[in-house]
Motif scaffolding. Structure first.
Motif, PDB file in Angstrom:
ATOM      1  N   ARG A   1       0.998  -0.723  -0.802  1.00  0.00           N
ATOM      2  CA  ARG A   1       0.136  -1.654  -0.090  1.00  0.00           C
ATOM      3  C   ARG A   1      -0.529  -2.563  -1.113  1.00  0.00           C
ATOM      4  O   ARG A   1      -0.746  -2.168  -2.258  1.00  0.00           O
ATOM      5  CB  ARG A   1      -0.913  -0.930   0.745  1.00  0.00           C
ATOM      6  N   LYS A   2      -0.800  -3.751  -0.690  1.00  0.00           N
ATOM      7  CA  LYS A   2      -1.427  -4.729  -1.571  1.00  0.00           C
ATOM      8  C   LYS A   2      -2.934  -4.474  -1.610  1.00  0.00           C
ATOM      9  O   LYS A   2      -3.563  -4.286  -0.562  1.00  0.00           O
ATOM     10  CB  LYS A   2      -1.155  -6.148  -1.058  1.00  0.00           C
ATOM     11  N   VAL A   3      -3.489  -4.454  -2.796  1.00  0.00           N
ATOM     12  CA  VAL A   3      -4.934  -4.285  -2.945  1.00  0.00           C
ATOM     13  C   VAL A   3      -5.465  -5.426  -3.807  1.00  0.00           C
ATOM     14  O   VAL A   3      -4.769  -5.956  -4.665  1.00  0.00           O
ATOM     15  CB  VAL A   3      -5.304  -2.921  -3.593  1.00  0.00           C
ATOM     16  N   THR A   4      -6.698  -5.784  -3.542  1.00  0.00           N
ATOM     17  CA  THR A   4      -7.317  -6.817  -4.374  1.00  0.00           C
ATOM     18  C   THR A   4      -7.982  -6.159  -5.574  1.00  0.00           C
ATOM     19  O   THR A   4      -8.469  -5.024  -5.487  1.00  0.00           O
ATOM     20  CB  THR A   4      -8.366  -7.615  -3.581  1.00  0.00           C
ATOM     21  N   ARG A   5      -7.988  -6.868  -6.664  1.00  0.00           N
ATOM     22  CA  ARG A   5      -8.582  -6.352  -7.890  1.00  0.00           C
ATOM     23  C   ARG A   5     -10.088  -6.236  -7.710  1.00  0.00           C
ATOM     24  O   ARG A   5     -10.738  -7.139  -7.201  1.00  0.00           O
ATOM     25  CB  ARG A   5      -8.268  -7.298  -9.046  1.00  0.00           C
TER      26      ARG A   5
END
Length: 156
Positions: A45-49
């Motif tokens: 899944r894409k996560v934000t930094r």
């Protein structure tokens, strides 16, 4: 998993030796059979930094003896967390008290200014109400002010 090393580059003769200017040491890693079996079932899944900023875990008010509940005008609070240390000479950095619908106030002076712990005196003129406590700091290797908040905290 299986780990091995190799060397890449061109050796000019059988008597040539490893030269870091012409050759490179490689690390080779390949999955073992158990890791290969579960590889297809791994989800992503894409996560934000996450931005590095002050993080307040809790605020202890010494006058009332409470944690994360009250602030006492003219009292001392101890703030625990991470990335809290700031430059007390910079007016934009420090501990600020932000009332609902009012003007923010800066706390000080500081008795302790450490990365995980601040001790600061609260202003004597702190009107009753609910406040958010905010730590503002320029974190190492950054040029802009970052902040962390906790609240609401009551002044009665």
């Amino acid at each position: 998993m299986q780990v091995s090393t190799s060397i890449s580059g061109v050796f000019e003769s059988t008597n040539d030796y490893f030269d870091s200017e012409r050759h490179k040491m490689n690390l080779n890693i390949s999955p073992g059979s158990r890791l290969q079996e579960v590889a297809d079932n791994i989800s992503s899944r894409k996560v934000t930094r996450r931005q590095r900023r002050p993080r307040i875990v809790h605020v202890k008010d010494y006058e009332s003896g409470t944690t994360n509940r009250k602030l006492t005008p003219g009292g001392v609070v101890e703030i625990y967390g991470s990335l809290l240390k700031h430059d007390p000479g910079d007016e934009e950095q420090g501990v600020f008290l932000i009332p609902k619908g009012g003007n923010e106030m800066k706390a000080g002076p500081f008795m302790q200014n450490k990365p995980s712990r601040l001790m600061v005196a609260l202003p004597d003129e702190l009107p009753a109400g609910e406040y958010e406590l905010e730590v503002r700091a320029i974190i190492r290797y950054n040029s802009s002010i970052r902040y962390g908040r906790i609240g609401p905290l009551k002044v009665s």
